[in-house]
Design a protein around this motif. Sequence first.
Motif, PDB file in Angstrom:
ATOM      1  N   VAL A 218       0.857  -1.182   0.000  1.00 33.02           N
ATOM      2  CA  VAL A 218       0.000   0.000   0.000  1.00 33.02           C
ATOM      3  C   VAL A 218       0.895   1.235   0.000  1.00 33.02           C
ATOM      4  O   VAL A 218       1.751   1.385   0.875  1.00 33.02           O
ATOM      5  CB  VAL A 218      -0.947   0.004   1.220  1.00 33.02           C
TER       6      VAL A 218
ATOM      7  N   ASN B  77      -7.422  -0.616  -8.316  1.00 32.47           N
ATOM      8  CA  ASN B  77      -6.859  -0.884  -6.988  1.00 32.47           C
ATOM      9  C   ASN B  77      -5.898   0.226  -6.557  1.00 32.47           C
ATOM     10  O   ASN B  77      -5.883   0.626  -5.394  1.00 32.47           O
ATOM     11  CB  ASN B  77      -6.132  -2.225  -6.965  1.00 32.47           C
TER      12      ASN B  77
ATOM     13  N   HIS C  39      -7.691   2.057  -3.628  1.00 30.54           N
ATOM     14  CA  HIS C  39      -7.192   1.438  -2.399  1.00 30.54           C
ATOM     15  C   HIS C  39      -5.710   1.683  -2.133  1.00 30.54           C
ATOM     16  O   HIS C  39      -5.172   1.166  -1.147  1.00 30.54           O
ATOM     17  CB  HIS C  39      -7.447  -0.078  -2.438  1.00 30.54           C
TER      18      HIS C  39
END
Length: 191
Positions: free
Chosen positions: A55, A135, A139
């Motif tokens: 991330v 994504n 995210h």
Amino acid sequence: MSAQHITAVELSKTYRLLNHGPTVLVSAQHEQDTDVMAAAWACALEFSPAKVTVVLDKSTKTRQLVEQSGYFALQVPCYAQIDMVHQLGTISKFDQPTKLADCKTELFYQDAFPVPLVTGSLAWLICKVIPEPHNQQAHDLFIGAVVAAWADSRVFRDGHWHFQDAAKELRSLHYIAGGTFYLIGDEVKAK
């Protein structure tokens, strides 16, 4: 750390470099611009072909370089690097252009890959981004195909970590919050 302790890791075994849940350093480079950041949310995704996830917040310089270059590296830092790791996770290169020098972060390159690696880490995985725009935007989640990996043979041999034999300085860091980390603990085995 001398290069004599850096040994290649079979790509199908690279998940083991991250399986114990360490804090990682993420590095990237585009043209002559480099950055390194600390990240707590990285993990193995697939055995073969080897893939990882990480991330990367939209506000980070490292993410910008990953998006521009299409590559990143994950490193497993150790206790000897704790202050540098914490600084790399709290200082933005956007705010402090001399971040890497200020954090005393030494970089090197391995096998002609154009991705900087952090000297003194326990493991290094060079990853090619597998584009997943939804994504990445929704995210902040990046998927990488592991294209090369190495580990410090003093603590990773024969496809396994050997922290039970390692000095405290060579144990991996596990971030909790507020500058607090845990070190990897003692090895225990199920019956």
